[in-house]
Every structure is written in structure tokens, then in C-alpha cells.
Design a protein around this motif. Structure first.
Motif, PDB file in Angstrom:
ATOM      1  N   GLY A 116       1.405   1.495 -13.782  1.00 30.72           N
ATOM      2  CA  GLY A 116       1.930   2.275 -15.107  1.00 30.72           C
ATOM      3  C   GLY A 116       3.340   3.046 -14.783  1.00 30.72           C
ATOM      4  O   GLY A 116       3.487   4.041 -15.586  1.00 30.72           O
ATOM      5  N   CYS A 117       4.154   2.225 -14.087  1.00 26.49           N
ATOM      6  CA  CYS A 117       5.628   2.945 -13.920  1.00 26.49           C
ATOM      7  C   CYS A 117       6.354   2.629 -15.493  1.00 26.49           C
ATOM      8  O   CYS A 117       6.313   1.637 -16.047  1.00 26.49           O
ATOM      9  CB  CYS A 117       6.559   2.002 -12.836  1.00 26.49           C
ATOM     10  N   ALA A 118       7.142   3.886 -15.674  1.00 29.29           N
ATOM     11  CA  ALA A 118       7.692   3.740 -17.073  1.00 29.29           C
ATOM     12  C   ALA A 118       8.953   2.663 -17.112  1.00 29.29           C
ATOM     13  O   ALA A 118       9.517   2.092 -18.159  1.00 29.29           O
ATOM     14  CB  ALA A 118       8.330   5.132 -17.438  1.00 29.29           C
ATOM     15  N   MET A 119       9.456   2.512 -15.885  1.00 30.76           N
ATOM     16  CA  MET A 119      10.854   1.709 -15.791  1.00 30.76           C
ATOM     17  C   MET A 119      10.545   0.780 -14.682  1.00 30.76           C
ATOM     18  O   MET A 119      10.013   1.266 -13.426  1.00 30.76           O
ATOM     19  CB  MET A 119      11.827   2.481 -16.067  1.00 30.76           C
ATOM     20  N   ASP A 131       0.835  -1.270   0.015  1.00 23.58           N
ATOM     21  CA  ASP A 131       0.220  -0.028   0.052  1.00 23.58           C
ATOM     22  C   ASP A 131       0.899   1.226   0.014  1.00 23.58           C
ATOM     23  O   ASP A 131       0.599   2.187  -0.469  1.00 23.58           O
ATOM     24  CB  ASP A 131      -0.881  -0.071   1.187  1.00 23.58           C
ATOM     25  N   GLU A 132       1.899   1.217   0.794  1.00 17.20           N
ATOM     26  CA  GLU A 132       2.956   2.456   0.649  1.00 17.20           C
ATOM     27  C   GLU A 132       3.743   2.655  -0.604  1.00 17.20           C
ATOM     28  O   GLU A 132       3.623   3.714  -0.986  1.00 17.20           O
ATOM     29  CB  GLU A 132       3.820   2.070   1.738  1.00 17.20           C
ATOM     30  N   ILE A 133       3.860   1.509  -1.232  1.00 15.98           N
ATOM     31  CA  ILE A 133       4.471   1.702  -2.558  1.00 15.98           C
ATOM     32  C   ILE A 133       3.562   2.052  -3.577  1.00 15.98           C
ATOM     33  O   ILE A 133       3.813   2.937  -4.405  1.00 15.98           O
ATOM     34  CB  ILE A 133       5.000   0.209  -3.015  1.00 15.98           C
ATOM     35  N   VAL A 134       2.446   1.660  -3.644  1.00 17.94           N
ATOM     36  CA  VAL A 134       1.386   2.109  -4.616  1.00 17.94           C
ATOM     37  C   VAL A 134       1.068   3.678  -4.178  1.00 17.94           C
ATOM     38  O   VAL A 134       0.901   4.280  -5.162  1.00 17.94           O
ATOM     39  CB  VAL A 134       0.216   1.412  -4.381  1.00 17.94           C
ATOM     40  N   TRP A 135       1.142   4.011  -2.788  1.00 20.49           N
ATOM     41  CA  TRP A 135       0.671   5.497  -2.411  1.00 20.49           C
ATOM     42  C   TRP A 135       1.959   6.334  -3.177  1.00 20.49           C
ATOM     43  O   TRP A 135       1.546   7.208  -3.727  1.00 20.49           O
ATOM     44  CB  TRP A 135       0.895   5.701  -1.120  1.00 20.49           C
ATOM     45  N   ALA A 136       3.089   5.847  -3.030  1.00 20.18           N
ATOM     46  CA  ALA A 136       4.448   6.685  -3.419  1.00 20.18           C
ATOM     47  C   ALA A 136       4.279   6.577  -5.058  1.00 20.18           C
ATOM     48  O   ALA A 136       4.459   7.986  -5.634  1.00 20.18           O
ATOM     49  CB  ALA A 136       5.700   5.819  -2.971  1.00 20.18           C
ATOM     50  N   ILE A 137       3.898   5.561  -5.789  1.00 17.43           N
ATOM     51  CA  ILE A 137       3.949   5.932  -7.298  1.00 17.43           C
ATOM     52  C   ILE A 137       2.710   6.697  -7.671  1.00 17.43           C
ATOM     53  O   ILE A 137       2.934   7.804  -8.435  1.00 17.43           O
ATOM     54  CB  ILE A 137       3.549   4.407  -7.846  1.00 17.43           C
ATOM     55  N   ARG A 138       1.522   6.522  -7.041  1.00 15.60           N
ATOM     56  CA  ARG A 138       0.541   7.381  -7.241  1.00 15.60           C
ATOM     57  C   ARG A 138       0.758   9.166  -6.937  1.00 15.60           C
ATOM     58  O   ARG A 138       0.563   9.832  -7.886  1.00 15.60           O
ATOM     59  CB  ARG A 138      -0.863   6.963  -6.629  1.00 15.60           C
ATOM     60  N   GLU A 139       1.389   9.277  -6.028  1.00 12.28           N
ATOM     61  CA  GLU A 139       1.796  10.613  -5.596  1.00 12.28           C
ATOM     62  C   GLU A 139       2.718  11.169  -6.464  1.00 12.28           C
ATOM     63  O   GLU A 139       2.410  12.350  -6.788  1.00 12.28           O
ATOM     64  CB  GLU A 139       2.468  10.660  -4.211  1.00 12.28           C
ATOM     65  N   ALA A 140       3.919  10.114  -6.917  1.00 11.65           N
ATOM     66  CA  ALA A 140       4.651  10.806  -7.963  1.00 11.65           C
ATOM     67  C   ALA A 140       4.011  11.312  -9.292  1.00 11.65           C
ATOM     68  O   ALA A 140       4.201  12.176 -10.031  1.00 11.65           O
ATOM     69  CB  ALA A 140       5.884   9.796  -8.133  1.00 11.65           C
ATOM     70  N   HIS A 141       2.963  10.175  -9.855  1.00  6.76           N
ATOM     71  CA  HIS A 141       2.400  10.563 -10.849  1.00  6.76           C
ATOM     72  C   HIS A 141       1.488  11.549 -10.801  1.00  6.76           C
ATOM     73  O   HIS A 141       1.200  12.503 -11.782  1.00  6.76           O
ATOM     74  CB  HIS A 141       1.442   9.469 -11.242  1.00  6.76           C
ATOM     75  N   ALA A 142       0.850  12.039  -9.767  1.00  5.79           N
ATOM     76  CA  ALA A 142       0.020  13.084  -9.457  1.00  5.79           C
ATOM     77  C   ALA A 142       0.748  14.389  -9.572  1.00  5.79           C
ATOM     78  O   ALA A 142       0.283  15.425  -9.875  1.00  5.79           O
ATOM     79  CB  ALA A 142      -0.535  13.064  -8.029  1.00  5.79           C
ATOM     80  N   LEU A 143       2.063  14.416  -9.309  1.00  3.16           N
ATOM     81  CA  LEU A 143       3.000  15.381  -9.412  1.00  3.16           C
ATOM     82  C   LEU A 143       3.585  15.528 -10.948  1.00  3.16           C
ATOM     83  O   LEU A 143       4.449  16.373 -11.155  1.00  3.16           O
ATOM     84  CB  LEU A 143       4.030  15.668  -8.408  1.00  3.16           C
ATOM     85  N   GLY A 144       3.196  14.877 -11.774  1.00  4.19           N
ATOM     86  CA  GLY A 144       3.733  14.873 -13.036  1.00  4.19           C
ATOM     87  C   GLY A 144       5.119  14.116 -13.299  1.00  4.19           C
ATOM     88  O   GLY A 144       5.681  14.266 -14.168  1.00  4.19           O
ATOM     89  N   LEU A 145       5.556  13.385 -12.328  1.00  6.28           N
ATOM     90  CA  LEU A 145       6.703  12.585 -12.464  1.00  6.28           C
ATOM     91  C   LEU A 145       6.606  11.162 -13.082  1.00  6.28           C
ATOM     92  O   LEU A 145       5.626  10.592 -12.924  1.00  6.28           O
ATOM     93  CB  LEU A 145       7.299  12.664 -11.056  1.00  6.28           C
ATOM     94  N   THR A 146       7.716  11.002 -13.793  1.00  7.57           N
ATOM     95  CA  THR A 146       7.777   9.730 -14.613  1.00  7.57           C
ATOM     96  C   THR A 146       8.451   8.900 -13.387  1.00  7.57           C
ATOM     97  O   THR A 146       9.578   9.303 -12.636  1.00  7.57           O
ATOM     98  CB  THR A 146       8.513   9.951 -15.694  1.00  7.57           C
ATOM     99  N   VAL A 147       7.883   7.593 -13.308  1.00  5.97           N
ATOM    100  CA  VAL A 147       8.633   6.689 -12.068  1.00  5.97           C
ATOM    101  C   VAL A 147       9.349   5.429 -12.676  1.00  5.97           C
ATOM    102  O   VAL A 147       8.998   4.733 -13.734  1.00  5.97           O
ATOM    103  CB  VAL A 147       7.311   6.306 -11.493  1.00  5.97           C
ATOM    104  N   CYS A 148      10.459   5.352 -12.219  1.00  9.46           N
ATOM    105  CA  CYS A 148      11.215   4.043 -11.989  1.00  9.46           C
ATOM    106  C   CYS A 148      10.987   3.215 -10.765  1.00  9.46           C
ATOM    107  O   CYS A 148      11.231   4.014  -9.672  1.00  9.46           O
ATOM    108  CB  CYS A 148      12.608   4.263 -12.592  1.00  9.46           C
ATOM    109  N   LEU A 149      10.451   2.207 -10.621  1.00 11.91           N
ATOM    110  CA  LEU A 149      10.267   1.290  -9.420  1.00 11.91           C
ATOM    111  C   LEU A 149      11.566   0.758  -9.263  1.00 11.91           C
ATOM    112  O   LEU A 149      11.850  -0.053 -10.025  1.00 11.91           O
ATOM    113  CB  LEU A 149       9.054   0.465  -9.414  1.00 11.91           C
ATOM    114  N   LYS A 150      12.296   0.814  -8.081  1.00 11.86           N
ATOM    115  CA  LYS A 150      13.300   0.209  -7.685  1.00 11.86           C
ATOM    116  C   LYS A 150      13.397  -0.478  -6.315  1.00 11.86           C
ATOM    117  O   LYS A 150      13.975  -0.160  -5.494  1.00 11.86           O
ATOM    118  CB  LYS A 150      14.382   1.569  -7.838  1.00 11.86           C
ATOM    119  N   PRO A 151      12.950  -1.914  -6.489  1.00  9.54           N
ATOM    120  CA  PRO A 151      13.334  -2.919  -5.441  1.00  9.54           C
ATOM    121  C   PRO A 151      14.499  -3.205  -5.317  1.00  9.54           C
ATOM    122  O   PRO A 151      15.353  -3.691  -6.469  1.00  9.54           O
ATOM    123  CB  PRO A 151      12.208  -3.777  -5.798  1.00  9.54           C
ATOM    124  N   VAL A 152      15.243  -3.190  -4.143  1.00  7.92           N
ATOM    125  CA  VAL A 152      16.600  -3.662  -3.920  1.00  7.92           C
ATOM    126  C   VAL A 152      16.686  -4.558  -2.695  1.00  7.92           C
ATOM    127  O   VAL A 152      15.730  -4.269  -1.641  1.00  7.92           O
ATOM    128  CB  VAL A 152      17.412  -2.054  -3.578  1.00  7.92           C
TER     129      VAL A 152
END
Length: 322
Positions: free
Chosen positions: A139-142, A71-92
Motif C-alpha cells: 500500500g505505498c502511496a508512490m 523482508d527488510e523492505i517490507v519491514w521498513a514500509i510497515r514500520e513507516a505506516h505504523a508511525l502514520g507516515l505516507t510512503v514512497c518506495l524508491k529503488p535506485v
């Protein structure tokens, strides 16, 4: 050179590391990401870590503390998208005892009773595929399928199998973030869409390192960018930018000098498609405390204003030539 990265060039910043459960999806985290977006950033790597117990462990419990929840990961992606940012998800993957993940490793040839690469990659693939499904749904770009796994880099067959499995569930761009000095050592760059690396190079060696990397990129036909790069705002860090424990005094000037050199070096090489700078925390220090902060984040420091100006220039030039 084939391929185009959305929003090219990447005017990027890593956000949220290390992804500690409970620190995302808060008003403070939203404020932090908004402040980052206000600095000319157009791309963000949303980065979080799952922890294995030690370098010989073959279990990666990504669904447990301290790792952020889905839920936190999805929140961060959606928050970034709402700000107009393109997202790379980076699990490490990290190691709970503090050993750097580059040292995770097993015997090259399996020995009965000993942990194996096959066992580790089975767990690691499960972790990455879980992230890949989230990246696809949101919908993460990368997607970055690994970071600085130096001892694992030689396991070509395992990486190819992992990437093939990722492509079954994820339709965006796939990259791998090799460690510094490793760009010309990987034998499986053809399996990814984008080559990326950690560019923590001493301030006086940027030109030499770019000279070394350029033939690798040219031969691959792939886009390239630095998935990590940056320098702490600390005296001495310009020569050892990858050492976050280096003793020194807070110095915004040292960080600015490094940024100026780094940006000039990459801007002179059109084949470098951008930077994903390290890093912007989910809980941001007060702007008034910036002068005493000696970490990588440039917020409130001279390097922050410089980065914002350069990134806005990149974006305006990209728009003009679109």
C-alpha cells in the motif's frame, strides 16, 4: 493544476539510504525512523540501491548483497505506516565501482557485440517491477521509478515502456526523480503522475531555478515536488549542496542557513508540493554527536529543529484548509 498528492504538502525525508543488507529491521533502525517521525515528517521515501558492476553493465542483481532483502523492505514500509507516515518506495540503481549512476549509458544506435540500452532496460525493468509489486502489496502511496539517470533520460521509448509495465502491477502514484537542472530536458513527463527532481541548488540560485522549473510544471499539468533536497552541515556546502565530499568543517549554522533559504523559496511557490529532504540514516548517530557530524541528516542540529517547526506549520495549515 490537475492531481492531488495524499497528505499534500509533502513534509518528507528520505530514510535508510543506501539500504545495506542487515541494517534495516533492527531496533536501531526502528529507533531512527521513530526519531524522524518526531520531527514533523509526514512522508518518507524508503530508498535502497541495487548495484551493477560498472556503467556499461547490463545486469542488476537486486536480490544479492549488499542490497537489503525483500523482508527488510517490507519491514521498513510497515514500520513507516505504523508511525502514520505516507510512503514512497524508491529503488535506485548504483554502480559498484563508485561511478555516479547518471553516467550509466550505451551507444544510441546498437552495435553488434556491444552492450545495448535494450539489454540494460530489460534488467532495470525487472528490478523496478519487483519493487512495484512490493509497493502494491504494502500500500505505498508512490513509487519512484528512477533517480538522476541523466544519460538514460533521453531513452524516451524505454521509459514509457517501463512505466506502462509498472502500471500493470502498481496502482499508486508514479514519479521519476530527475537530476538538478534536468527538469526542462525530459520529453516524457506526461507518462508519470508526479514530476520530481533533486533540488541541490546553490543557496543563491533558488529563485532563478524555480523560475526556470515553473513553466515546465505549468505546461505538464502535473504536481511537482523536490524528491531530494538538502545540504550537509559543513562549511562551504551551501554553495555546493550536492557534493558530499566537499572539504570543510562541521557547521550546523551553514546547514540552517541553507534550510532557511530553501524553505522560504519553495513556500513562496504554491506549485511546489513539498520537499523530500536528504537524508535520514537507518543507523542514527547519537544526538550528542550532532555538532561534530557534517553529513546531510539534520538530527540534533539547528536545521532539524527548524525543519520540524516548518513541517508542523505546513501540516497544520493543510489541515485547516482541508
Amino acid at each position: 493544476m490537475s492531481g492531488r498528492i495524499p497528505g499534500d504538502p509533502i513534509a518528507g525525508m528520505t530514510w535508510g539510504w543506501v539500504g545495506t543488507r542487515g541494517t534495516w529491521a533492527t531496533p536501531e533502525a526502528a529507533s531512527s525512523m521513530r526519531a524522524m517521525a518526531e520531527h514533523g515528517v509526514t512522508w518518507t521515501a524508503i530508498a535502497y540501491a541495487a548495484e551493477q558492476a560498472h556503467i556499461f553493465s547490463t545486469e542488476i542483481p537486486y536480490d544479492r548483497e549488499p542490497t537489503v532483502t525483500d523482508d527488510e523492505i517490507v519491514w521498513a514500509i510497515r514500520e513507516a505506516h505504523a508511525l502514520g507516515l505516507t510512503v514512497c518506495l524508491k529503488p535506485v540503481v548504483n554502480v559498484a565501482d563508485g561511478t555516479w549512476r547518471a553516467h550509466i549509458g550505451f551507444f544510441d544506435h546498437e552495435v553488434p557485440g556491444e552492450a545495448t540500452w535494450a539489454q540494460w532496460f530489460a534488467s532495470y525493468t525487472e528490478f523496478i517491477l519487483h519493487a512495484a509489486r512490493i509497493a502494491e502489496a504494502e500500500g505505498c502511496a508512490m513509487l519512484c521509478v528512477g533517480c538522476e539517470m541523466v544519460r538514460a533520460d533521453g531513452q524516451e521509448a524505454h521509459w514509457r515502456a517501463l512505466i506502462a509495465a509498472v502500471r500493470e502491477v502498481y496502482s499508486g502514484l508514479v514519479t521519476y526523480n530527475c537530476d538538478k537542472y534536468q527538469e526542462d530536458r525530459l520529453s516524457w513527463w506526461d507518462a508519470v503522475d508526479v514530476i520530481s527532481s533533486s533540488g541541490y541548488y546553490p543557496i543563491d540560485s533558488w529563485q532563478a531555478q524555480l523560475d526556470r522549473i515553473e513553466p515546465v510544471v505549468a505546461a505538464s499539468g502535473k504536481p511537482f515536488f523536490f524528491m531530494e533536497a538538502g545540504c550537509p552541515s559543513r562549511t562551504g556546502s551551501a554553495q555546493l549542496p550536492n557534493d558530499w565530499n566537499l572539504p570543510g568543517e562541521p557547521s550546523g549554522e551553514e546547514q540552517l542557513r541553507y534550510y532557511e533559504t530553501m524553505f522560504a523559496a519553495v513556500e513562496a511557490r504554491p506549485w511546489v508540493r513539498g520537499l523530500m529532504l536528504w537524508d535520514w540514516p537507518a543507523h542514527l548517530y547519537a544526538e550528542g554527536a550532532a555538532a561534530g557530524n557534517d553529513d546531510y541528516c539534520p538530527y540534533g542540529k539547528p536545521a532539524g529543529a527548524f525543519m520540524a517547526a516548518r513541517y508542523r506549520d505546513w501540516t497544520s495549515r493543510s489541515t485547516e484548509h482541508a
